[in-house]
Design an enzyme around this catalytic site. Structure first.
Site, PDB file in Angstrom:
ATOM      1  N   PHE A  66       0.729  -1.147   0.014  1.00  0.00           N
ATOM      2  CA  PHE A  66       0.048   0.193   0.053  1.00  0.00           C
ATOM      3  C   PHE A  66       0.871   1.196  -0.073  1.00  0.00           C
ATOM      4  O   PHE A  66       0.523   2.421  -0.758  1.00  0.00           O
ATOM      5  CB  PHE A  66      -1.133   0.262   1.125  1.00  0.00           C
ATOM      6  CG  PHE A  66      -2.012   1.017   1.175  1.00  0.00           C
ATOM      7  CD1 PHE A  66      -3.164   0.931   0.371  1.00  0.00           C
ATOM      8  CD2 PHE A  66      -1.989   2.050   2.150  1.00  0.00           C
ATOM      9  CE1 PHE A  66      -4.066   1.880   0.206  1.00  0.00           C
ATOM     10  CE2 PHE A  66      -2.966   3.144   1.798  1.00  0.00           C
ATOM     11  CZ  PHE A  66      -3.979   3.112   1.003  1.00  0.00           C
ATOM     12  N   GLU A  67       1.968   1.226   0.523  1.00  0.00           N
ATOM     13  CA  GLU A  67       3.070   2.387   0.661  1.00  0.00           C
ATOM     14  C   GLU A  67       3.772   2.571  -0.619  1.00  0.00           C
ATOM     15  O   GLU A  67       4.437   3.760  -0.683  1.00  0.00           O
ATOM     16  CB  GLU A  67       3.852   2.431   2.025  1.00  0.00           C
ATOM     17  CG  GLU A  67       3.229   2.613   3.180  1.00  0.00           C
ATOM     18  CD  GLU A  67       2.167   1.420   3.692  1.00  0.00           C
ATOM     19  OE1 GLU A  67       2.495   0.217   3.501  1.00  0.00           O
ATOM     20  OE2 GLU A  67       1.186   1.625   4.209  1.00  0.00           O
ATOM     21  N   HIS A  96      -8.971  -8.043   2.293  1.00  0.00           N
ATOM     22  CA  HIS A  96      -7.897  -7.264   2.243  1.00  0.00           C
ATOM     23  C   HIS A  96      -7.187  -7.198   0.799  1.00  0.00           C
ATOM     24  O   HIS A  96      -6.745  -6.081   0.484  1.00  0.00           O
ATOM     25  CB  HIS A  96      -7.036  -7.574   3.318  1.00  0.00           C
ATOM     26  CG  HIS A  96      -6.058  -6.381   3.891  1.00  0.00           C
ATOM     27  ND1 HIS A  96      -6.697  -5.709   4.943  1.00  0.00           N
ATOM     28  CD2 HIS A  96      -4.760  -6.250   3.631  1.00  0.00           C
ATOM     29  CE1 HIS A  96      -5.656  -4.599   5.374  1.00  0.00           C
ATOM     30  NE2 HIS A  96      -4.795  -4.995   4.407  1.00  0.00           N
ATOM     31  N   PHE A 121       4.898  -1.154 -12.910  1.00  0.00           N
ATOM     32  CA  PHE A 121       4.188  -1.913 -11.936  1.00  0.00           C
ATOM     33  C   PHE A 121       4.723  -3.298 -11.534  1.00  0.00           C
ATOM     34  O   PHE A 121       4.801  -4.202 -12.933  1.00  0.00           O
ATOM     35  CB  PHE A 121       2.765  -1.902 -12.416  1.00  0.00           C
ATOM     36  CG  PHE A 121       1.793  -2.474 -11.470  1.00  0.00           C
ATOM     37  CD1 PHE A 121       1.379  -1.763 -10.428  1.00  0.00           C
ATOM     38  CD2 PHE A 121       1.310  -3.816 -11.661  1.00  0.00           C
ATOM     39  CE1 PHE A 121       0.565  -2.184  -9.340  1.00  0.00           C
ATOM     40  CE2 PHE A 121       0.233  -4.450 -10.709  1.00  0.00           C
ATOM     41  CZ  PHE A 121      -0.135  -3.385  -9.674  1.00  0.00           C
ATOM     42  N   ARG A 135       7.034 -16.803  -9.906  1.00  0.00           N
ATOM     43  CA  ARG A 135       7.351 -15.313 -10.808  1.00  0.00           C
ATOM     44  C   ARG A 135       8.519 -14.483 -10.296  1.00  0.00           C
ATOM     45  O   ARG A 135       8.644 -13.355 -10.815  1.00  0.00           O
ATOM     46  CB  ARG A 135       6.079 -14.763 -10.982  1.00  0.00           C
ATOM     47  CG  ARG A 135       4.969 -15.457 -11.527  1.00  0.00           C
ATOM     48  CD  ARG A 135       3.404 -14.964 -11.313  1.00  0.00           C
ATOM     49  NE  ARG A 135       2.481 -15.942 -12.103  1.00  0.00           N
ATOM     50  CZ  ARG A 135       2.302 -17.072 -11.837  1.00  0.00           C
ATOM     51  NH1 ARG A 135       2.686 -17.832 -10.998  1.00  0.00           N
ATOM     52  NH2 ARG A 135       1.248 -17.691 -12.667  1.00  0.00           N
TER      53      ARG A 135
HETATM   54  C1  DLZ Z   1      -1.830  -5.822   5.639  1.00  0.00           C
HETATM   55  C2  DLZ Z   1      -1.266  -6.126   4.655  1.00  0.00           C
HETATM   56  C3  DLZ Z   1      -1.644  -7.694   4.368  1.00  0.00           C
HETATM   57  C4  DLZ Z   1      -2.748  -8.524   5.291  1.00  0.00           C
HETATM   58  N1  DLZ Z   1      -1.162  -8.453   3.192  1.00  0.00           N
HETATM   59  C5  DLZ Z   1      -0.176  -7.600   2.524  1.00  0.00           C
HETATM   60  C6  DLZ Z   1       0.277  -8.506   1.550  1.00  0.00           C
HETATM   61  O1  DLZ Z   1      -0.065  -9.894   1.100  1.00  0.00           O
HETATM   62  N2  DLZ Z   1       1.316  -7.776   0.898  1.00  0.00           N
HETATM   63  C7  DLZ Z   1       1.744  -6.479   1.146  1.00  0.00           C
HETATM   64  O2  DLZ Z   1       2.503  -5.961   0.536  1.00  0.00           O
HETATM   65  N3  DLZ Z   1       1.212  -6.028   2.021  1.00  0.00           N
HETATM   66  C8  DLZ Z   1       0.278  -6.509   2.711  1.00  0.00           C
HETATM   67  N4  DLZ Z   1      -0.355  -5.706   3.794  1.00  0.00           N
HETATM   68  C9  DLZ Z   1       0.186  -4.631   4.308  1.00  0.00           C
HETATM   69  C10 DLZ Z   1      -0.321  -3.324   3.739  1.00  0.00           C
HETATM   70  O3  DLZ Z   1       0.118  -3.252   2.120  1.00  0.00           O
HETATM   71  C11 DLZ Z   1      -0.041  -2.097   4.415  1.00  0.00           C
HETATM   72  O4  DLZ Z   1       1.601  -1.960   4.500  1.00  0.00           O
HETATM   73  C12 DLZ Z   1      -0.678  -1.728   5.687  1.00  0.00           C
HETATM   74  O5  DLZ Z   1      -1.853  -1.931   5.558  1.00  0.00           O
HETATM   75  C13 DLZ Z   1      -0.216  -0.667   6.400  1.00  0.00           C
HETATM   76  O6  DLZ Z   1      -0.825   0.719   5.607  1.00  0.00           O
END
Ligand code: DLZ
Length: 157
Positions: A66-67, A96, A121, A135
């Site tokens: 997400f970041e 999620h 990407f 992959r």
């Molecule tokens: C919380 C979360 C979960 C459940 N799964 C993943 C994942 O499979 N891959 C990934 O890169 N990040 C995951 N995250 C973390 C979120 O991307 C993010 O870092 C948190 O929600 C904090 O904003």
């Protein structure tokens, strides 16, 4: 979206632009780190193979996929020629997966529309860790290699 016939992991090296003098940012998510590290190494090796000097490969680590959006947004202010975002989202028991995957894809798309450097990407969105291993240097190639080729081509458009 089957990729078997479109893999860039095996590509014509002579068709890839020379990377001398390019500065490229790699934003790397720390979730599923063995996968994202393998993707990073694949991308880095491909960039150096095409003459991007190691000091012109700028790595930025972020906590999760997400970041990657904010990380890439900051990287766009750093006078880079291209940015690659590297992550791995693996499906769990809840929704999620969909929220993270969609947010990252849309966020990176927006940066491509509004920012000055192309953002490539390289985020795996798999059902299982085995699919991600395949992959990131396994029998389906390494998407980091493909992302590096895409970045060099986008700079040279
Ligand atoms: C919380 C979360 C979960 C459940 N799964 C993943 C994942 O499979 N891959 C990934 O890169 N990040 C995951 N995250 C973390 C979120 O991307 C993010 O870092 C948190 O929600 C904090 O904003």
């Amino acid at each position: 979206m089957a990729t078997a016939d479109n893999s860039l992991s095996q590509y014509d090296h002579f068709k890839v632009p020379d990377g001398k003098n390019f500065r490229i940012g790699l934003v790397v998510s720390e979730w599923n780190p063995t996968i994202t590290e393998a993707l990073f190494q694949g991308a880095k090796a491909t960039l150096t193979h095409h003459n991007v000097s190691p000091e012109n490969i700028i790595r930025i680590d972020v906590p999760g996929s997400f970041e990657l959006i904010y990380g890439a947004s900051r990287a766009q202010q750093m006078d880079l020629d291209a940015i690659i975002v590297i992550g791995c989202v693996i499906k769990g028991e809840t929704r999620h997966f969909e929220f993270i995957s969609n947010a990252v894809a849309h966020g990176i798309k927006d940066l491509n529309l509004n920012g000055k450097a192309p953002v490539v990407f390289c985020v795996l969105t798999d059902d299982t860790i085995d699919q991600s291993k395949a992959r990131s240097g396994g029998d389906k190639g390494n998407k980091g290699v493909e992302a590096a080729v895409a970045a060099l081509r986008m700079i040279s458009l």
